[in-house]
Design an enzyme around this catalytic site. Structure first.
Site, PDB file in Angstrom:
ATOM      1  N   ASP A  56       0.822  -1.217   0.000  1.00 48.21           N
ATOM      2  CA  ASP A  56       0.000   0.000   0.000  1.00 48.21           C
ATOM      3  C   ASP A  56       0.856   1.267   0.000  1.00 48.21           C
ATOM      4  OD1 ASP A  56      -2.138  -1.852   0.410  1.00 48.21           O
ATOM      5  OD2 ASP A  56      -1.777  -1.752   2.560  1.00 48.21           O
ATOM      6  N   GLU A 222     -11.262   0.566  -2.196  1.00 48.03           N
ATOM      7  CA  GLU A 222     -10.596   0.898  -0.933  1.00 48.03           C
ATOM      8  C   GLU A 222      -9.384   1.762  -1.236  1.00 48.03           C
ATOM      9  OE1 GLU A 222      -9.374  -2.859   0.704  1.00 48.03           O
ATOM     10  OE2 GLU A 222      -8.312  -3.455  -1.097  1.00 48.03           O
TER      11      GLU A 222
END
Length: 545
Positions: A56, A222
């Site tokens: 991420d 997301e």
């Protein structure tokens, strides 16, 4: 009088010269994060730019420097800070959070929990990191320097299931925060919301507004990141799942929507699965680039760099062969056109343990106890003390005192030189490949004798017991422990008593993922019984090649 005038003029000259003298760039001192450079040395690079598990990733440019952070979950220290001058060559320079908060909760192992999908921003001379903890809410840290010191994480919104938060400061001084939801805690997922926020980032000002629902074709949306260009607000957000998804972008003239959406990068005909979740970075010269991760299972979530262009006010990421506005990941490409600066020369991944602290590459599997391990510069070793097993544990899955680091390449060898002082019966020490399945070459004190074997544990997360590979081999207290990792995550353990002649131990082992992380390599020191003293092991050096 004349001499006083000359002295005064000289002082003024020196003062003006000092003020107008060019400032030198900060000397960021860090360590390599991969064994093989992605820089081909001919003006091109080859993905992944970081063959290591920096999940991420989010990145920014501050003048001529680039900085990145990534998820660190329950590992400590947390929130790695990486630095680059060309978006291709990166070094690890610091961590923003020495411990994961709340401290007491993360003193115990919390696989897959903790720091999820942080965002890194630079606003009004201050670096900010925002992240969501799915069990506690949204946290914020800040610092005047990327390398720190950083403030302690501040809980700005207590909430269950709020994750993947990113701030945005508009031209009018108003501040906002976008975030997603973890279905495992919130009971719903695939939606994004925007809140108003205090300009100093210390609190949210409202309950928020839902700005996007991905249930119609963009499930598991997301990891949102907020940007603005030419009067339009953009939210970059991956959808479709970590290993199977795509990169989505939302666009609106109003920060609260309505937002229209477009897929701007997908796997297409490439082998780069799930190319999403990352950061848009603009260069001083106007070029745009996008960093994202790829899930490589046991190797973790490795980092790629893609060119980014614009078509009809939509970003196109990667190579758009058919001109439909959806790019595919590139493998080899020209390097970004950055200002010519000297290349960074990070320190080696090898660790001689000669300093006051071990290399930045090492992390514990939870907030460390004072007695877990310590660098002793005078001795040039890192000493690990044998820790008592958790009550009821049958394997190492519930052990927090694992001293580990990320895998640095597709294939590599790691060798540790150690001196064992396992003083009590049942104490043991191992060089371990750790994941939901794990294996280790382990030395134990059995009835006062040091013996060596390989242990394996499959489905450790489900409470499986360890298995020994074969007969125990008597060994001395001074050993070299080695693991060779081949492509595909196949691991071979061996040992030596002189550093030259190695003997194989056990059978080949195929590594597995951890909980949202790749397999890791490192050490454990353990004992079965609680007594009034502990054995220990001195790690003299750890080399990677």
């Amino acid at each position: 009088m004349k001499s006083k005038l000359i002295c005064a003029l000289a002082a003024i000259y020196l003062l003006v010269s000092a003020c107008s003298a060019p400032t030198t760039a900060p000397d960021y001192r860090g360590v390599q994060v991969t064994l093989k450079s992605a820089d081909n040395g001919d003006g091109t690079y080859t993905n992944p730019i970081i063959q290591a598990d920096y999940s991420d990733p989010d990145a920014i440019r501050v003048e001529d420097d680039f900085f990145m952070t990534a998820s660190s979950f329950g590992c400590a220290p947390g929130l790695p800070i990486l630095h680059s001058r060309d978006l291709v060559n990166w070094q690890l320079i610091a961590y923003a959070s020495p411990k994961v908060m709340p401290e007491a909760h993360y003193n115990k192992i919390q696989h897959g929990n903790g720091i999820w999908a942080p965002s890194l921003r630079y606003h009004n001379g201050i670096f900010y990191i925002f992240y969501g903890d799915p069990d506690f809410g949204i946290f914020m840290l800040k610092s005047k320097k990327a390398e720190g010191p950083w403030s302690e994480p501040l809980l700005i919104k207590e909430a269950k299931g709020w994750i993947d938060s990113c701030p945005f400061w508009d031209e009018d001084g108003q501040a906002y925060l976008v975030h997603g939801y973890a279905g495992s805690r919130a009971g719903i997922k695939s939606i994004l919301a925007v809140n108003r926020m205090k300009p100093d980032g210390t609190a949210l000002l409202d309950d928020g507004i839902l700005v996007f629902d991905g249930h119609d074709g963009n499930g598991t949306v997301e990891g949102p990141k907020f940007y603005k260009k030419n009067g339009c607000y953009y939210i970059f957000a991956p959808a479709g799942g970590v290993s199977t998804g795509w990169q989505l972008v939302l666009r609106s003239k109003n920060i609260t929507g309505p937002y229209e959406s477009k897929v701007v990068m997908s796997q297409g005909k490439t082998e780069i699965n799930g190319p999403h979740q990352g950061a848009w970075v603009s260069l001083a010269g106007g070029e745009d680039w996008f960093l994202h991760f790829q899930d490589q299972e046991a190797y973790g979530r490795v980092v790629h760099l893609q060119p980014m262009n614009w078509k009809d006010n939509w970003p196109v990421i990667g190579h758009d062969a058919n001109g439909d506005g959806t790019g595919e990941p590139v493998i080899t490409y020209r390097k970004p056109a950055v200002k010519q600066t000297e290349m960074i020369s990070p320190e080696s991944m090898d660790d001689e343990f000669n300093g006051d602290a071990p290399s930045l590459l090492w992390q514990w599997h939870a907030n460390p106890g004072l007695d877990w391990g310590k660098s002793f510069p005078g001795k040039g070793v890192f000493r690990m003390y044998c820790q008592s097993s958790a009550e009821g544990s049958v394997n190492l899955w519930d052990v927090p005192s694992l001293f580990l680091q990320k895998w640095p390449a597709v294939s590599f060898e790691a060798v540790a030189k150690v001196k064992l002082s396992l003083l009590n019966d049942g104490e043991r020490f191992g060089l371990i490949i750790m994941g939901q399945d794990y294996a280790s070459v382990v030395v134990e004190n059995k009835n006062g004798e040091l013996v060596l074997n390989e242990i394996t544990c499959l489905n450790a997360r489900k409470g499986s017991e360890e298995n020994y590979a074969g007969d125990f081999q008597p060994v001395s207290s001074d050993l070299f422990l080695k693991v060779k990792v081949e492509e595909g995550g196949i691991c071979h353990f061996s040992y030596s008593e002189n550093g030259l002649d190695y003997k194989s131990v056990g059978l080949p082992f195929t590594a597995n993922t951890g909980r949202w992380i790749g397999s890791k390599i490192g050490f454990f020191a353990q004992r079965k019984n609680k007594i009034n003293d502990s054995g220990f092991v001195d790690i003299d050096r750890f080399t990677m090649n």
